[in-house]
Design an enzyme around this catalytic site. Structure first.
Site, PDB file in Angstrom:
ATOM      1  CG  ASP A 133     -27.426  66.217  53.274  1.00 47.55           C
ATOM      2  OD1 ASP A 133     -27.997  67.032  52.538  1.00 47.55           O
ATOM      3  OD2 ASP A 133     -27.457  64.984  53.046  1.00 47.55           O
ATOM      4  CG  ASP A 147     -31.766  65.826  52.996  1.00 51.73           C
ATOM      5  OD1 ASP A 147     -31.679  66.864  52.305  1.00 51.73           O
ATOM      6  OD2 ASP A 147     -30.993  64.859  52.872  1.00 51.73           O
ATOM      7  CD  GLU A 148     -29.008  70.056  51.623  1.00 50.43           C
ATOM      8  OE1 GLU A 148     -27.891  70.593  51.568  1.00 50.43           O
ATOM      9  OE2 GLU A 148     -29.448  69.284  50.760  1.00 50.43           O
TER      10      GLU A 148
HETATM   11  N1  DCP Z   1     -34.388  64.024  46.053  1.00 48.83           N
HETATM   12  C1  DCP Z   1     -35.265  63.983  44.988  1.00 48.83           C
HETATM   13  N2  DCP Z   1     -34.821  64.141  43.709  1.00 48.83           N
HETATM   14  C2  DCP Z   1     -33.494  64.336  43.464  1.00 48.83           C
HETATM   15  C3  DCP Z   1     -32.587  64.380  44.527  1.00 48.83           C
HETATM   16  C4  DCP Z   1     -33.071  64.220  45.828  1.00 48.83           C
HETATM   17  O1  DCP Z   1     -36.481  63.815  45.208  1.00 48.83           O
HETATM   18  N3  DCP Z   1     -33.056  64.469  42.211  1.00 48.83           N
HETATM   19  C5  DCP Z   1     -34.905  63.809  47.417  1.00 48.83           C
HETATM   20  C6  DCP Z   1     -34.673  62.397  47.838  1.00 48.83           C
HETATM   21  C7  DCP Z   1     -33.538  62.445  48.805  1.00 48.83           C
HETATM   22  C8  DCP Z   1     -33.682  63.826  49.389  1.00 48.83           C
HETATM   23  O2  DCP Z   1     -34.256  64.636  48.363  1.00 48.83           O
HETATM   24  O3  DCP Z   1     -33.599  61.431  49.781  1.00 48.83           O
HETATM   25  C9  DCP Z   1     -32.383  64.428  49.837  1.00 48.83           C
HETATM   26  O4  DCP Z   1     -31.501  64.556  48.736  1.00 48.83           O
HETATM   27  P1  DCP Z   1     -29.950  64.388  48.880  1.00 48.83           P
HETATM   28  O5  DCP Z   1     -29.332  64.949  47.669  1.00 48.83           O
HETATM   29  O6  DCP Z   1     -29.499  64.932  50.198  1.00 48.83           O
HETATM   30  O7  DCP Z   1     -29.723  62.813  48.827  1.00 48.83           O
HETATM   31  P2  DCP Z   1     -29.932  61.695  49.891  1.00 48.83           P
HETATM   32  O8  DCP Z   1     -30.299  62.245  51.223  1.00 48.83           O
HETATM   33  O9  DCP Z   1     -30.891  60.707  49.338  1.00 48.83           O
HETATM   34  O10 DCP Z   1     -28.528  61.013  49.953  1.00 48.83           O
HETATM   35  P3  DCP Z   1     -27.150  61.473  50.653  1.00 48.83           P
HETATM   36  O11 DCP Z   1     -26.897  60.458  51.712  1.00 48.83           O
HETATM   37  O12 DCP Z   1     -26.124  61.422  49.589  1.00 48.83           O
HETATM   38  O13 DCP Z   1     -27.350  62.864  51.188  1.00 48.83           O
HETATM   39 CA    CA Z   2     -29.104  63.912  52.181  1.00 54.43          CA
HETATM   40 CA    CA Z   3     -29.720  67.095  50.890  1.00 52.43          CA
END
Ligand code: DCP
Ligand code: CA
Ligand code: CA
Length: 365
Positions: A14, A108-109
């Site tokens: 991720d 992203d994962e």
């Molecule tokens: N995303 C979004 N709306 C949400 C949650 C996430 O548009 N409610 C998008 C933005 C994030 C991406 O999806 O960058 C990936 O979500 P993640 O939950 O993996 O969160 P992040 O990658 O931002 O943070 P982390 O480092 O905790 O994985």
């Molecule tokens: Ca992420």
């Molecule tokens: Ca994710």
């Protein structure tokens, strides 16, 4: 109580603060500052928060107003999905150098089954760290990973040493790991269910394990059975790769441009027949029919229609495509006509089955 086979070697990868990190990568002036990526700026919702913003309590799905109250210097930038997709494709290329069994969960994962690694590395932990290095090298971005015997545990593990870290839960530690885990961290238990469990005195995996399967089913329906199994390390769901084929089509360029719908109708029948045969050969059917018209001036137009059911029959394809043909008037004479079928029923059928999984317990992690 010991674990049941099969034991796979699963990695969950991720990306860290994905959208925000991409923005910070591309716009150096945004590095090191609290940043929120979101559609409507302050008036919208935060999609992603940089780690600098998280220090102020800013989180995904939070309203921009609340976020900027928590962090007045917060900078908002609009999302650039095309760019995130590009990075997503890059990390996917890396994954596929290690295994064909890659199941993306979002941009992203992904889950990777590396039980049989393409390069023959027996250690899933080392493969994960290699992958994270390759991601950094190719994209300039950090990723975290979780490594274990199934998707459920690997997914939970990838959060433990985030950002820019990884965590392995080897087979012999899976049960104690799950027993000690707060049920709020269980993948598949949302806030509502977690609150309900807390109300029933279930705070950890160990508490959950004390409840019978019937008890959990009574309170949580069929999910209850899933929790009962998951907390025992039983989660056999395979890593199922994305289907390869997204659409099947047939098209024809005419020696002379055609300006009458009636003549095109005849061509549709022939194309529908060909498309139907192609679908039949791959044992596929689909829901979305797209008619492509390339005009004499080389302008291309597509018209689509999605049916509530799957079709592959030539007459049904002809009917749908003919309807699209008459949907609007031709803007010019037509030099090329195509029909394609999307939303195919191959999501499961195309899934590549992994080789048989290893059954001995002391496998290398
Ligand atoms: N995303 C979004 N709306 C949400 C949650 C996430 O548009 N409610 C998008 C933005 C994030 C991406 O999806 O960058 C990936 O979500 P993640 O939950 O993996 O969160 P992040 O990658 O931002 O943070 P982390 O480092 O905790 O994985
Ligand atoms: Ca992420
Ligand atoms: Ca994710």
């Amino acid at each position: 109580m010991s674990l049941e086979p099969p034991f796979r070697k699963i990695i969950h990868v991720d990306m860290d603060a994905f959208f925000a990190s991409v923005e910070q990568l591309d716009q150096p002036e945004l590095r090191g500052v609290p940043l929120a990526v979101g559609g409507g700026g302050k008036r919208g919702v935060v999609a992603a928060a940089s780690y600098e913003a998280r220090a102020f309590g800013v989180r995904s799905a939070m309203s921009g107003i609340i976020a900027s109250r928590l962090c007045p210097q917060l900078i908002f930038v609009p999302p650039r999905f095309e760019r995130y997709k590009e990075v997503s494709a890059q990390i996917s290329t890396i994954f596929h150098q290690h295994t064909d069994l890659v199941e993306p969960l979002s941009l992203d994962e992904a889950y990777l089954d590396v039980t049989h690694h393409k390069k023959g590395n027996p250690s899933a932990s080392l493969i994960a760290s290699e992958i994270r290095k390759e991601i950094l090298k190719l994209t300039g971005l950090h990723a975290s990973a979780g490594i274990s015997i199934n998707k459920f545990v690997a997914k939970i593990a990838s959060d433990i040493n985030k950002p820019n870290g990884q965590k392995t839960i080897p087979p012999e530690e899976v049960l104690s790991f799950l027993e000690n885990l707060d049920i709020r961290k269980f993948f598949g238990i949302g806030k509502v269910t977690a609150d309900k469990m807390y109300g029933l005195g279930i705070f950890t995996g160990a508490d959950l394990k004390l409840k019978s399967e019937d008890y959990l089913e009574t309170h949580f329906g069929k999910n209850g059975r899933y929790y009962y199994r998951a907390v025992r390390g039983v989660h056999h769901s395979e890593v199922s790769p994305e289907r390869i084929q997204k659409s099947v089509g047939a098209e024809r360029t005419f020696s002379e441009n055609i300006s009458s719908e009636v003549f095109l109708e005849g061509k549709i029948i022939a194309l529908a027949e060909e498309l139907s045969k192609r679908l039949g050969r791959s044992k596929l059917s689909g829901k979305t029919i797209t008619l492509k018209l390339k005009y004499a001036d080389f302008n291309t137009q597509t018209r689509s229609k999605t049916l509530p059911y799957f079709i592959a029959d030539k007459d049904l394809i002809t009917a749908a495509a003919t309807e699209l043909l008459y949907q609007e008037v031709l803007s010019n004479s037509v030099r090329l006509l195509g029909i394609s079928m999307g939303k195919l029923n191959n999501e499961k059928k195309e899934a590549i089955k992994g080789p048989p999984v290893s059954v001995q317990l002391n496998i290398d992690f």
